[in-house]
Design an enzyme around this catalytic site. Structure first.
Site, PDB file in Angstrom:
ATOM      1  N   GLY A  11      -3.643  -5.034   0.027  1.00  0.00           N
ATOM      2  CA  GLY A  11      -4.388  -6.288  -0.136  1.00  0.00           C
ATOM      3  C   GLY A  11      -5.437  -6.474   0.935  1.00  0.00           C
ATOM      4  CG  ASN A  12      -4.512  -6.792   5.108  1.00  0.00           C
ATOM      5  OD1 ASN A  12      -4.775  -7.981   4.958  1.00  0.00           O
ATOM      6  ND2 ASN A  12      -3.410  -6.373   5.682  1.00  0.00           N
ATOM      7  CE  LYS A 131       3.510  -8.621   2.512  1.00  0.00           C
ATOM      8  NZ  LYS A 131       3.189  -7.216   2.756  1.00  0.00           N
ATOM      9  CE  LYS A 217       0.140  -1.724  -0.838  1.00  0.00           C
ATOM     10  NZ  LYS A 217       0.406  -1.715   0.577  1.00  0.00           N
ATOM     11  CE  LYS A 279       0.342   0.735   4.423  1.00  0.00           C
ATOM     12  NZ  LYS A 279       0.798  -0.615   4.746  1.00  0.00           N
TER      13      LYS A 279
END
Length: 325
Positions: A11-12, A131, A217, A279
């Protein structure tokens, strides 16, 4: 379906900086990403796209708060902001990909699935929010906002400033997984689990109920990749390769590493909890659940990464040819 890759867009990466965060700015960033995904499709991959929504969901919450303060409009709950951003960003990716395929003469259709993701209401993160959402603030700005909203929690994020944090429970099931599979099997490029998915719990009556949270995500993407049996998980981030000893004179970019090597780097605390660690953890979960390969790179390196000229590649074990190099 064979040769299926799940691509996670951060999103960033769709909001380049605080001065370029309009809807049009975001669409221009999406168009650039669409070029890279179209390259993958042209190389023969079947693709499912996921995306983050950290900045965007924060913007939605802030708009709701301002509208409530100024005009008395009803507040929009966090779970609805997640759904709104999933639809809004999904629409932009869907349109940009459709247009890019048309330019190249690629006969591919694109569809966005509004995706619910089940979580456990007893997940400890509901009591310990982690988050980040929304814009970056200085410490002084964060303290001022905390005065206005005493229940808000702010944390420093990756050395770029302070951001509001909200609950981020672990995903346990992708509710619409069968619909996603069906569209992939029909030849669609599918955009799904946007923003980590809309968080829902299952009640004792076997009904779904939305809850206020934002699912990471990368964890949702890993779970989706497992459930649709993808071969490759691709996570895009801000760097072309994952590094150990990041920010030191001994910094080393990783090209191809095994699951065991990756676990050792985690134990040695090489990956920051708020940025690269999720990640890496999502990557390990995917590989240990039947996935073949994970690639972590920045969006502009995607095509080279698929040809192993760029990116960090995490595999179960190295082949003999690589070991002899």
């Amino acid at each position: 379906m064979s040769n299926l890759a799940i691509v996670a867009i951060g999103g960033n990466s769709l909001v380049r900086d605080n001065g370029r965060d309009s809807v049009q700015d975001q669409y221009e960033a999406v168009q650039e990403t669409a070029v890279n995904i179209a390259d993958m499709v042209q190389e023969g991959y079947n693709v499912v796209v996921t995306h983050g929504n950290g900045p965007q969901v924060g913007f939605g919450l802030r708009r709701s708060e301002i509208a409530n303060e100024i005009a008395g409009m009803p507040d929009v709950p966090l779970v609805n902001c997640v759904a709104d951003t999933q639809g809004g960003i999904g629409y932009q990716i869907q349109q940009a990909l459709t247009n890019e395929f048309s330019k190249r003469g690629i006969n591919k259709k694109v569809a966005t699935i509004i995706t619910q993701v089940e979580v456990d209401i007893n997940d400890p993160n509901f009591q310990n929010p982690t988050k980040p959402v929304g814009s970056f603030f200085t410490l002084e700005q964060a303290e001022e906002m905390k005065m206005e909203h005493p229940d808000w929690i702010f944390m420093e994020d990756s050395g770029r400033g302070y951001r509001r944090v909200v609950p981020s429970p672990k995903p346990i099931d992708i509710v619409e997984k069968e619909a996603i599979k069906s569209l992939v099997d029909a030849g669609y490029v599918v955009i799904a689990a946007g923003g980590g998915g809309i968080p829902v719990i299952k009640t004792r009556e076997n009904e779904y109920l939305g809850v206020d949270a934002v699912i990471d995500k990368d964890f949702a993407t890993s779970l989706l990749a497992e459930q649709v049996k993808a071969e490759t998980l691709i996570i895009t981030t801000g760097v072309p390769r994952v590094c150990i000893n990041f920010g030191t004179p001994n910094q080393l970019a990783l090209e191809k590493i095994t699951v065991e090597e990756t676990k050792q780097y985690v134990l040695e605390n090489h990956f920051a909890p708020g940025s690269m660690l999720p990640k890496i953890e999502a990557s390990l979960s995917f590989l240990e659940s039947g996935g073949k390969k994970v690639v972590i790179t920045n969006p502009e390196s995607l095509r080279d990464a698929m040809n192993e000229k760029q990116g960090t590649h995490i595999v179960k074990q190295l082949n003999a040819a690589h070991c002899m190099q």
